[in-house]
Every structure is written in C-alpha cells, then in structure tokens.
Design an enzyme around this catalytic site. Structure first.
Site, PDB file in Angstrom:
ATOM      1  N   CYS A  72      42.090  23.956  84.227  1.00 32.37           N
ATOM      2  CA  CYS A  72      42.018  24.496  82.875  1.00 32.37           C
ATOM      3  C   CYS A  72      41.862  26.000  83.020  1.00 32.37           C
ATOM      4  CB  CYS A  72      40.841  23.888  82.109  1.00 32.37           C
ATOM      5  SG  CYS A  72      40.686  24.514  80.411  1.00 32.37           S
ATOM      6  N   GLU A 100      48.441  24.252  79.177  1.00 29.37           N
ATOM      7  CA  GLU A 100      48.831  23.834  80.518  1.00 29.37           C
ATOM      8  C   GLU A 100      50.316  24.105  80.677  1.00 29.37           C
ATOM      9  OE1 GLU A 100      47.479  23.707  83.511  1.00 29.37           O
ATOM     10  OE2 GLU A 100      46.017  22.323  82.657  1.00 29.37           O
TER      11      GLU A 100
END
Length: 341
Positions: free
Chosen positions: A2, A113
């Site tokens: 992340c 992402e």
C-alpha cells in the site's frame, strides 16, 4: 503493498466520522487525493488516561524507529511504509515491541494500486462500495532526532483477497467495524492470537475502477486522481518472429532496465544503507529480511554468427540463463510502484 492513499475530507468531518474526542495537531493535516509516503496524515489512537477515548494525531508516513538517531533517506523511508503481517508475527523483528503497545489506525477514503499492462502500469482506485472511511491497521513509533520528536506510522499489509489478487499479491489490512477498531487500538491488550485475527484479506464490500495515470506523479493532486476512466481496448499482439531474433533484441533491453533500477545490478549498497540506518545504539543492526534480491546483470548477446558456431549444449545453457534473468527483471518491475514519485 500500500503505497498511495486518498483522504480529501475536511478536518471537522474526519473528527466527526471517526468519533474522535479531539485532534492533537490538526494544523499538520493537508487534505489530498494523492497521499504519498513521508507526508503527514491523521491516525487514530486511544487515550490511556481519559477512559480510552479515541483521538486523532497527524504522523509521518514511513515509520522511523525510536532507536534511530538520523533521518532516513527517501529510499530508506519507503522500506518502512508497510509492515508485512507475517513479519509481524515473528518473534524477532523490528515490529516486535510496537505490535503490543503502539498500534494505531490509519484513516483513508481509499487506496491506489498499479497493475502492469504490457510496458505500462495502469493505476486503480480501491474503496468501500458504500464509500465509508477505510481503517487500516497500523503501528506507530516516536524518534528523537536532533532534539526534535518525530512520530511516524506504517500500514500493515496482508495477502490479497481472491477478488483483488489480479491487481496485486498484497493489500492493506482493513478493519471492518467499529468494534474491530476499538479492539485493535486497546493499549491494554497485547498482540495475542485474538488481535492477530483482525489482520486478514478483505473479501467482500470493496469496489475498484481504473483511474488516470495522472495519479502516478506524487505532485499531482486533484479530483482527476480518483475519477474513473474507460480503458481503451488493447491492440492485438504481433508475432515476434523467430526465437533467435527475440533474444537478440530483448537481452540488451533487459540489461538497460536492470541497470536503470538498481544502478549496479549486483551492488548491495541499498541493503547496507538500510541496515546502517536501522542500527541500534548498541551497534547491532535490526534484522530484516528482503523479499527479493537485486536483479542480476544481463550480459549482451554475442553476434548471431558466433552464437550459431557454439556447441548445442552451451547455446542451450546460455539461452536458459537469459530467460531466467528476464524473469528477475520483470519481478523487480512489479515491485517498484513508486518510481514516478
């Protein structure tokens, strides 16, 4: 992993929606639809002196351990933006002390992402279907450097859910309810199996969509970062020709990527630098495993005539080496999602 989040809400709105009774340093908060590592963002903690009430505090993203006596380089800071759940459960890791008494909750509206599509990386934005706030399980610490107290945090990651495994093999550990948030934040509860069970993939309730590559540059910050886009259909792939031409062109290209990413493909300098930064006062470095070795340097191919004159066994062995090295380069590209920072 992340490595990029979004939180563009007003401070009063954040405090109201999180149930925090106060915000210790609201002036450090800057709303952003493109939050990158090293920036200050609000995290939730529990007050141990006033009945365990929630309060907000802005901390720096990229954990700086308490024993550190110098600020990390940007490259080293990226090494501590996430804490893997499997490392968290190890008896001897840099997270061992923090997981018992320094747990926090990182607040976001969503996270980004990137997935590789050919030579490009396509960003996706992930959020709850009902667009409520996301609560990531995190750890924090306080370091004193040159007389200044710096409080920082890391986001815990776990294996990706079945629904998102195509996007990345890791995802943030998301706390799903207010009860889970309170349990994670409880400073009087050690990191037991009951707490560890809160860290698991989120299989339901998430939505995602592709966004513009505008978000890939950390300096960009507007609604365009989270606006859905429609992807163009991919053109049909063309034949690569015979296998000899494929290797003749591909090997130098892989060499260039390897060199561009790691400087010197076999150089251990980045690892040594991180160990020196995390070295404790007694001189002993904190043990830390790395997921991947540096890509090996790929030697350019011989000219085609020389290659044709080689014995078959030698030629076959060399072709296998080139193919294996190419896989290493691809793996390295997938891991480095912050190269445009």
């Amino acid at each position: 992993m992340c490595g990029r989040t979004a939180l563009a809400l007003d401070p009063t709105d954040i405090q109201s929606r999180t149930g925090a009774v106060r915000w210790s340093n609201p002036d450090s908060y800057r709303s952003s639809r493109n939050v990158a590592p090293t920036r200050y963002q609000p995290v939730l903690r529990k007050d141990t002196e006033n009945g365990g009430q929630r309060y907000l505090q802005c901390m720096k993203w990229g954990l700086i351990p308490s024993w550190t006596k110098q600020l990390p380089t940007y490259a080293n800071a990226l090494q501590t933006i996430n804490a893997r759940d499997d490392r968290l459960k190890e008896g001897k890791s840099m997270w061992s002390g923090m997981k018992h008494s320094k747990r926090c909750v990182v607040i976001a509206e969503g996270f980004f992402e990137w997935v590789k599509k050919g030579k490009e990386r396509q960003p996706y934005y992930v959020q709850w279907e009902d667009k409520r706030l996301m609560y990531f399980a995190g750890l924090w610490d306080r370091a004193t450097i040159d007389g200044q107290h710096i409080e920082s945090y890391t986001i815990i990651t776990t294996s990706s859910s079945n629904a998102l495994s195509w996007l990345h093999d890791r995802m943030p550990a998301i706390l799903r309810s207010e009860e889970e948030v309170d349990k994670w934040l409880d400073p009087n509860t050690k990191f037991t199996d009951d707490i560890a069970r809160l860290i698991r993939p989120t299989e339901e309730g998430l939505s995602w969509y592709p966004v513009s590559k505008f978000v890939s540059k950390t300096g960009n910050d507007s609604v365009e970062c989270v606006t859905p886009i429609e992807l163009k259909p991919e053109p049909p792939t063309k034949p690569n020709g015979n296998i000899m031409n494929f290797f003749k062109k591909a090997a130098p290209k892989s060499t260039e990527k390897t060199s561009e990413r790691s400087g010197k493909s076999s150089s251990p300098a980045p690892k040594a630098s991180l160990q020196n930064w995390l070295k404790k006062e007694d001189g002993s470095p904190t043990k830390r495993k790395r997921d991947d070795d540096h890509p090996r340097e790929i030697q350019p191919e011989e000219d085609m005539k020389a290659k044709d004159e080689e014995p078959e066994s030698k030629r076959s062995k060399r072709d296998e080496t080139v193919e294996e090295a190419g896989d290493e380069v691809f793996k390295d590209e997938q891991l480095d999602l912050l190269e445009n920072a």
